[in-house]
Design an enzyme around this catalytic site. Structure first.
Site, PDB file in Angstrom:
ATOM      1  N   MET A   1       0.843  -1.196   0.000  1.00 33.88           N
ATOM      2  CA  MET A   1       0.000   0.000   0.000  1.00 33.88           C
ATOM      3  C   MET A   1       0.880   1.248   0.000  1.00 33.88           C
ATOM      4  SD  MET A   1      -3.184   0.802   2.555  1.00 33.88           S
ATOM      5  CE  MET A   1      -2.144   1.014   3.995  1.00 33.88           C
ATOM      6  N   CYS A   2       0.504   2.222  -0.766  1.00 32.09           N
ATOM      7  CA  CYS A   2       1.244   3.486  -0.774  1.00 32.09           C
ATOM      8  C   CYS A   2       1.051   4.191   0.569  1.00 32.09           C
ATOM      9  CB  CYS A   2       0.737   4.404  -1.878  1.00 32.09           C
ATOM     10  SG  CYS A   2       0.816   3.685  -3.518  1.00 32.09           S
ATOM     11  N   GLN A   3       1.998   5.048   0.883  1.00 34.91           N
ATOM     12  CA  GLN A   3       1.920   5.834   2.112  1.00 34.91           C
ATOM     13  C   GLN A   3       1.733   7.303   1.767  1.00 34.91           C
ATOM     14  OE1 GLN A   3       2.284   4.617   5.373  1.00 34.91           O
ATOM     15  NE2 GLN A   3       2.519   2.500   4.664  1.00 34.91           N
TER      16      GLN A   3
END
Lengths: 254, 254
Positions: B1-3
């Site tokens: 997942m991107c942050q």
């Protein structure tokens, strides 16, 4: 006077040597600097409203071998618009799903066009106003991204309109080509095999390009003043527009 | 997942501590990072398609105390669009003479709107497509730059349209406010006097904010996951849009 630097190359090439030459001139141009690197369709845009001599961002650029086929850099001496990040060249906009990058040296007097379309200046410079007008007129002239030839024909009509308002030394790129228009001061140079050595005009630094380049490499550079000794820089004529594609003057052989 | 990381502050504030916390998570998110700093109307946008752990650009950002009132950062784990500079968040466009910056975490399925206006994606991500559509719809809804209240009202209509296509955790800023929309994971925190100390959740680094801040300082942070221990991070509800102005949740007291 602001200093411009443009690079157009056949293969991704680092511009550290030439940028160091440009940054050396930053003592008298302490109102900011900026440099844009195309990497394919993407752009890295570094801007700072501190002098290129002092800026940590300039240090990064001088030390980080970012390889690019199209680069536009600018060292600013403010004439119109106060010293602020939003007034720092190069400017960038998107048109037809491509980024466009623009930097300008000179002063445009009384250039206050109607900007009714999708491009509005964020800062207060005549340069960004001129860029927004250029983007607006390009968008009007073509429905989608045209060929370099079509774009060049349109720019040959548009750029003299700007130049009538004052001094217009300008660099424009969309990552496919580099367009350079001269009103007063602009020089260009092509590096191609066999490569020799060059020494920066203002700094005690030299590079042997033969050691760094391959037989296919061709690099065109455009700068306000010649950046090096020992290389055959050519002055633009006033009013001249030159186009560079894949490191070659375009059309090839012209 | 991107942050994701967003910051909105009352006075120009450096984000180095929080960005270090974010970059620490970059081991599993090695497909690029980006960070945009507003400085008044101008923007510094640093992007790199190398990991934030390795990138010299990330090192610069961690070491250079750029002070800003609005920051958006993103660490990418590619889901749609290949790993390339043009696919690296945050994305930036100009509308009404203001820069707009956008970053997104999530996946939008089957979102293929008609983009007939002046905003077209340069890269191949669903996120940039969503941003271009947002800009297009904002441009249709208002003739010139509206108030934060008007913009928020329009965004409350537009963002659920995007969220219906999948996961839409997103951050948007025009330098005046920070809009944050949550589908699944987003947390926020306000730091204000009296300031205490905080320790990064993933790294052995702590900061005593009392020593670094003044009595007027107020800083709102938004992040995918809480970045620190010892501070009262609050989770967004699914579908929630929050707005931050001058370091405060907006409207104040809501």
């Amino acid at each position: 006077m602001c200093q411009l630097l443009g690079m157009n190359a056949h293969t991704p090439t680092d511009v550290m040597f030439s940028f160091t030459g440009l940054a050396t001139r930053a003592d008298e141009h302490k109102d900011g600097f900026g440099i844009a690197f195309f990497e394919d369709r993407g752009v890295r845009l570094f801007v700072d409203h501190h002098s290129a001599r002092q800026s940590p961002v300039a240090e990064l650029v001088k030390g980080y071998p970012i390889k690019s086929r199209n680069v536009i850099a600018h060292i600013r001496k403010a004439t119109q618009g106060h010293v602020a990040l939003e007034n720092t060249h190069p400017f960038m906009r998107e048109l037809w799903g491509r980024y466009w990058v623009f930097a300008h040296n000179g002063d445009l007097k009384g250039f206050d066009p109607v900007l009714h379309a999708a491009f509005r200046p964020v800062g207060g410079t005549d340069s960004e106003r001129a860029f927004c007008w250029l983007m607006q007129e390009l968008a009007k002239a073509h429905a989608s991204v045209p060929t370099v030839e079509e774009l060049t024909r349109t720019l040959r009509e548009l750029l003299p309109v700007l130049a009538r308002h004052g001094t217009f030394n300008g660099l424009l790129s969309n990552g496919q080509a580099l367009w350079a228009h001269c009103s007063t001061h602009l020089h260009w140079l092509q590096r191609r095999p066999p490569f020799g050595a060059a020494r920066l005009a203002d700094e005690d630094l030299s590079v042997d390009f033969a050691a760094l380049t391959g037989p296919e490499d061709r690099v065109a550079l455009v700068a306000t003043q010649p950046l090096t000794h020992g290389e055959p820089w050519t002055a633009f004529a006033p009013g001249e527009l030159r186009v560079f594609v894949d490191g070659d003057p375009w059309p090839v052989g012209r």
